[in-house]
Design a protein around this motif. Structure first.
Motif, PDB file in Angstrom:
ATOM      1  N   ASN A  47       0.833  -1.204   0.000  1.00 23.33           N
ATOM      2  CA  ASN A  47       0.000   0.000   0.000  1.00 23.33           C
ATOM      3  C   ASN A  47       0.867   1.252   0.000  1.00 23.33           C
ATOM      4  O   ASN A  47       0.544   2.243  -0.670  1.00 23.33           O
ATOM      5  CB  ASN A  47      -0.939   0.010   1.207  1.00 23.33           C
ATOM      6  N   SER A  48       1.979   1.216   0.719  1.00 21.91           N
ATOM      7  CA  SER A  48       2.899   2.357   0.727  1.00 21.91           C
ATOM      8  C   SER A  48       3.494   2.577  -0.659  1.00 21.91           C
ATOM      9  O   SER A  48       3.611   3.721  -1.116  1.00 21.91           O
ATOM     10  CB  SER A  48       4.018   2.128   1.745  1.00 21.91           C
ATOM     11  N   GLU A  78       2.089   1.722  -3.475  1.00 28.53           N
ATOM     12  CA  GLU A  78       0.999   2.227  -4.304  1.00 28.53           C
ATOM     13  C   GLU A  78       0.769   3.715  -4.069  1.00 28.53           C
ATOM     14  O   GLU A  78       0.579   4.485  -5.012  1.00 28.53           O
ATOM     15  CB  GLU A  78      -0.272   1.433  -4.022  1.00 28.53           C
ATOM     16  N   ASP A  79       0.819   4.124  -2.809  1.00 29.07           N
ATOM     17  CA  ASP A  79       0.639   5.542  -2.484  1.00 29.07           C
ATOM     18  C   ASP A  79       1.749   6.391  -3.104  1.00 29.07           C
ATOM     19  O   ASP A  79       1.482   7.460  -3.665  1.00 29.07           O
ATOM     20  CB  ASP A  79       0.616   5.748  -0.963  1.00 29.07           C
ATOM     21  N   ASP A 130       1.413   9.411  -6.053  1.00 32.12           N
ATOM     22  CA  ASP A 130       1.654  10.785  -5.624  1.00 32.12           C
ATOM     23  C   ASP A 130       2.753  11.402  -6.475  1.00 32.12           C
ATOM     24  O   ASP A 130       3.928  11.089  -6.329  1.00 32.12           O
ATOM     25  CB  ASP A 130       2.049  10.799  -4.142  1.00 32.12           C
TER      26      ASP A 130
END
Length: 166
Positions: free
Chosen positions: A85-86, A88-89, A93
């Motif tokens: 998830n990190s 993906e974030d 961004d």
């Protein structure tokens, strides 16, 4: 065998229809653990004890080992999903520096190694507990049960598509 597959299909049908909103999720939620539906898990454990022909004492020992293994695996998968998830974030961004991607990819790969090692450890524990025939049955059951669940879910999806056409 045919009746157990029918029961499995019935359980999966009930579970699949219970929360259609979950089917639309794109990514693993950060605040909740993703778990196999409890009823399917209980059915799997009962069938496994039946297939292995374990006595009551052996079944209790076996399930204790399996439960401990599953808890470790869930913790590792939760950590892995947080790392992914990190990543993906960071990928989404555009303003952030992407140097941390390497850190999280290394973390995810390290967790993959831990998952594999934990599975090997668990299988060795189970192997010591069972006869060679039982261990063989265990390995075959694990593979076949997963396939049966996957096939049953695919059949349900196909049936839904057919019904939605008319």
């Amino acid at each position: 065998m045919k009746y157990s597959f029918v029961y499995l299909l019935l359980i999966i049908t009930i579970l699949a229809g219970s929360d259609p909103a979950n089917a639309q999720r794109r990514r693993i939620p950060r605040d909740t653990e993703r778990r196999r539906p409890e009823r399917v898990e209980k059915f799997r454990k009962m069938r496994l004890i039946e297939v292995l022909k374990l006595g009551e004492e052996d079944a209790v020992r076996f399930m204790a080992k399996q439960t401990a293994h599953e808890e470790v695996q869930r913790g590792l998968m939760k950590s892995r999903n947080e790392a992914l998830n990190s990543i993906e974030d960071l990928m989404g961004d555009k303003k952030e520096d992407k140097k941390d991607i390497q850190k999280y990819t290394d973390e995810a790969l390290g967790i993959d190694q831990k998952i594999f090692s934990e599975r090997q450890r668990y299988q060795e524990d189970v192997r010591k507990m069972l006869t060679p025939e039982q261990f063989g049955e265990f390995l075959v059951f694990e593979r076949n049960f997963g396939r049966q669940v996957k096939d049953a879910l695919q059949e349900m999806r196909d049936e839904r598509r057919e019904r939605s056409r008319y």
